[in-house]
Design an enzyme around this catalytic site. Structure first.
Site, PDB file in Angstrom:
ATOM      1  N   ARG B  60       0.806  -1.212   0.000  1.00  0.00           N
ATOM      2  CA  ARG B  60       0.000   0.000   0.000  1.00  0.00           C
ATOM      3  C   ARG B  60       0.843   1.269   0.000  1.00  0.00           C
ATOM      4  O   ARG B  60       0.665   2.145  -0.827  1.00  0.00           O
ATOM      5  CB  ARG B  60      -0.836   0.020   1.286  1.00  0.00           C
ATOM      6  CG  ARG B  60      -2.306   0.101   1.138  1.00  0.00           C
ATOM      7  CD  ARG B  60      -2.892  -0.307   2.471  1.00  0.00           C
ATOM      8  NE  ARG B  60      -2.199  -1.507   2.916  1.00  0.00           N
ATOM      9  CZ  ARG B  60      -2.609  -2.712   2.579  1.00  0.00           C
ATOM     10  NH1 ARG B  60      -3.695  -2.879   1.907  1.00  0.00           N
ATOM     11  NH2 ARG B  60      -1.925  -3.778   2.950  1.00  0.00           N
ATOM     12  N   THR B  61       1.765   1.349   0.977  1.00  0.00           N
ATOM     13  CA  THR B  61       2.533   2.578   1.148  1.00  0.00           C
ATOM     14  C   THR B  61       3.337   2.873  -0.106  1.00  0.00           C
ATOM     15  O   THR B  61       3.361   3.979  -0.618  1.00  0.00           O
ATOM     16  CB  THR B  61       3.468   2.456   2.359  1.00  0.00           C
ATOM     17  OG1 THR B  61       2.689   2.086   3.481  1.00  0.00           O
ATOM     18  CG2 THR B  61       4.178   3.748   2.645  1.00  0.00           C
ATOM     19  N   LYS B  88      25.117  -7.473  -0.981  1.00  0.00           N
ATOM     20  CA  LYS B  88      26.570  -7.659  -1.105  1.00  0.00           C
ATOM     21  C   LYS B  88      27.318  -6.922  -0.008  1.00  0.00           C
ATOM     22  O   LYS B  88      28.541  -6.878   0.001  1.00  0.00           O
ATOM     23  CB  LYS B  88      27.054  -7.140  -2.469  1.00  0.00           C
ATOM     24  CG  LYS B  88      26.450  -7.858  -3.659  1.00  0.00           C
ATOM     25  CD  LYS B  88      26.969  -7.234  -4.948  1.00  0.00           C
ATOM     26  CE  LYS B  88      26.168  -7.710  -6.154  1.00  0.00           C
ATOM     27  NZ  LYS B  88      26.400  -6.848  -7.322  1.00  0.00           N
ATOM     28  N   ARG B 110      11.689   3.385   3.459  1.00  0.00           N
ATOM     29  CA  ARG B 110      11.227   2.498   4.536  1.00  0.00           C
ATOM     30  C   ARG B 110      12.401   1.627   4.946  1.00  0.00           C
ATOM     31  O   ARG B 110      13.124   1.099   4.096  1.00  0.00           O
ATOM     32  CB  ARG B 110      10.080   1.614   4.048  1.00  0.00           C
ATOM     33  CG  ARG B 110       9.755   0.517   5.056  1.00  0.00           C
ATOM     34  CD  ARG B 110       8.470  -0.162   4.771  1.00  0.00           C
ATOM     35  NE  ARG B 110       7.346   0.706   5.096  1.00  0.00           N
ATOM     36  CZ  ARG B 110       6.081   0.283   5.085  1.00  0.00           C
ATOM     37  NH1 ARG B 110       5.799  -0.962   4.764  1.00  0.00           N
ATOM     38  NH2 ARG B 110       5.102   1.104   5.387  1.00  0.00           N
ATOM     39  N   HIS B 138       5.585   6.158  11.420  1.00  0.00           N
ATOM     40  CA  HIS B 138       5.111   6.018  10.043  1.00  0.00           C
ATOM     41  C   HIS B 138       4.241   7.260   9.819  1.00  0.00           C
ATOM     42  O   HIS B 138       3.026   7.198   9.846  1.00  0.00           O
ATOM     43  CB  HIS B 138       4.306   4.722   9.919  1.00  0.00           C
ATOM     44  CG  HIS B 138       3.934   4.363   8.504  1.00  0.00           C
ATOM     45  ND1 HIS B 138       4.161   5.201   7.434  1.00  0.00           N
ATOM     46  CD2 HIS B 138       3.352   3.258   7.991  1.00  0.00           C
ATOM     47  CE1 HIS B 138       3.721   4.607   6.325  1.00  0.00           C
ATOM     48  NE2 HIS B 138       3.230   3.437   6.638  1.00  0.00           N
TER      49      HIS B 138
END
Lengths: 179, 311
Positions: B60-61, B88, B110, B138
């Site tokens: 969603r975000t 890596k 995020r 958030h």
């Protein structure tokens, strides 16, 4: 010190608006396929007055909307003051319609340029015409001209046109303010 | 009302002023209008490039940010840590600096570590928007939640909002508490003791462990997801038991003497924290939240972009 000079006084404004309405009706008849759209924020009150007058003169409802051009402007991130948007109220399609776009002062033509961009996001109008109360001479930066004009004035770079409305300021007046 | 945001980045709700919240909401009102037009797009950010950097999963975000960016006409690049050089051993700052070397103006990130966005903002030359950092904040979710409440009731001051579920792991809960308190709402958190952080009451919120009492108290219930991926430690005996104790069903809502509003930030575990008939009922504004998410993110990106100095 800022100085102000009155260019349209309270009694003159209704005469100018009556003349503009007569010119609009001459060209658009009963406004069957014509809509009136005011540019937010400063063109809204003029557009609303013209809309009311036209409805009175033609005797039936005329489609009316308000358009905010903030998100279409070319000076976003290029000016000192942030741009604050107003509401857009267009709940009709302008596809195939004749549009009369209304603003209070014509200065550089950039707002109108943004307005045309914003307008075509609501459909493809058959024709767009521009009505302004005051046109400032020699300041135009874009190839745009008003089709209906209240009054043309000469202004310098340090001057500004200030339109006051009864609804907001208690009186209808147009001033040239020099800073 | 303020004309510009008081912060250069959007890292947390905690750092925002109430005027910032009001400015974001009034701007989002305009963008909500834009996304309901025949052409849902404006050209404001056409000279801005935005990188969406997701070190944690999101549907969603991420989609909402990407849509918001595209509807503002920004150029968008997407990055997710799986299948990238992060595996890596590249560091966060190196990864982002390399992306910025490609002339990116804003970063939406995020990350699983709390504070990652703060760290990034201090180390790079781009606007940073926090799309969730660990269990910290958030911010855009809290903004869209408050915006949806404001849309439904017309006001927020004095409303009683209960946040129900896994408070311990929830960045949504933290941001919501800060946001709703700044806007004048009363906030209650409700969940099992094992999923309730200590010292919660010191934030000025009510703490409750009985979901029926919480529902009877509140006007709005914001139901959080049980984060199945964060339950390696057993915080409750079984999902079934959680549902029996804290799950919200239609009968519970019908037993109340008022009609409360149900919210959920998604993704829903149907039949766990809420039943399907609650999630899909007329009391639920879950899908309005999703729609408002795009408008809120457009507003945040637009207001932050205004602060990018033109070269």
């Amino acid at each position: 010190m800022s100085e102000r000079r009155l260019i349209v006084e309270t009694k003159q404004l209704p005469i100018i608006i009556d003349r503009l309405c007569a010119q609009l009706i001459e060209r658009h008849g009963a406004f069957e396929n014509t809509v009136i759209i005011g540019l937010q924020p400063r063109g809204a009150l003029l557009a609303s007055r013209i809309h009311q007058k036209i409805e009175k003169l033609t005797g039936h409802p005329v489609t009316f909307g308000l358009l905010d051009v903030t998100f279409y402007r070319d000076d976003f991130r290029r000016r000192e003051e942030p741009l604050i948007p107003s509401a857009t109220r267009i709940d009709f399609s302008i596809e195939g319609k004749q549009v009369v776009l209304i603003d209070d002062v014509f200065y550089t033509g950039r707002t109108i340029r943004a307005g045309l961009d914003a307008l075509i996001d609501f459909g493809r109008p058959a024709k767009v015409e521009l009505l302004v109360l005051i046109e400032r001479r020699y300041t135009q930066e874009f190839p745009v001209k008003p089709d209906f004009l209240g009054k043309r004035v000469n202004t310098g770079d340090t001057e500004k046109v200030l339109v006051e409305w009864k609804e907001v300021n208690g009186k209808d007046n147009v001033w040239i303010v020099s800073q | 009302m303020a004309q510009a945001l008081s912060t250069p980045h959007l890292i947390s709700i905690k750092e925002l002023k109430t005027e910032d919240l009001e400015l974001i909401f009034s701007t989002a009102d305009n963008f909500k209008d834009v996304i309901n037009r025949p052409i849902k797009k404006v050209p404001s950010l056409r000279d801005i490039t935005i990188a969406n950097i997701f070190f944690e999963n999101s549907t969603r975000t991420r989609l909402s940010f990407e849509l918001a960016e595209k509807r503002l006409s920004a150029d968008v690049v997407n990055f997710s840590s799986s299948g990238s050089s992060v595996s890596k051993g590249e560091t966060l700052v190196d990864t982002v600096k390399n992306i910025l070397a490609m002339k990116v103006d804003m970063v939406v990130m995020r990350h699983s570590s709390p504070g990652a966005c703060q760290f990034l903002a201090a180390n790079i030359d781009a606007k940073v928007v926090n799309a969730g950092d660990g269990a910290h904040e958030h911010p855009t979710q809290a903004l869209l939640d408050a915006f949806s409440i404001r849309e439904k009731y017309g006001y927020i001051v004095g409303l009683k909002v209960a946040i129900i579920g896994d408070i311990l792991h929830s960045r949504v809960a933290m941001s919501n508490i800060f946001c709703l308190q700044k806007l004048g709402a009363e906030v209650m958190v409700c969940g099992p003791t094992t999923l309730m952080p200590r010292y919660m009451a010191e934030l000025g919120v009510k703490v409750e462990h009985d979901v029926r009492k919480a529902l009877a108290w509140c006007d709005v219930a914001n139901v959080l997801r049980i984060q199945l991926e964060r339950q390696q430690t057993k915080y409750f005996p079984s999902l079934r038991e959680y549902t029996l104790q804290f799950g919200i069903n239609k009968a519970m809502l019908e037993n109340l003497d008022k009609e409360i509003t149900i919210m959920h930030p998604g993704p829903i575990n149907r039949g766990v924290e809420i039943t399907s008939d609650v999630a899909d009922s007329g009391q639920s504004i879950i899908l309005n939240q999703v729609e408002n998410g795009v408008a809120i993110r457009m507003a945040v990106l637009y207001l932050l972009a205004d602060k990018i100095v033109r070269a």
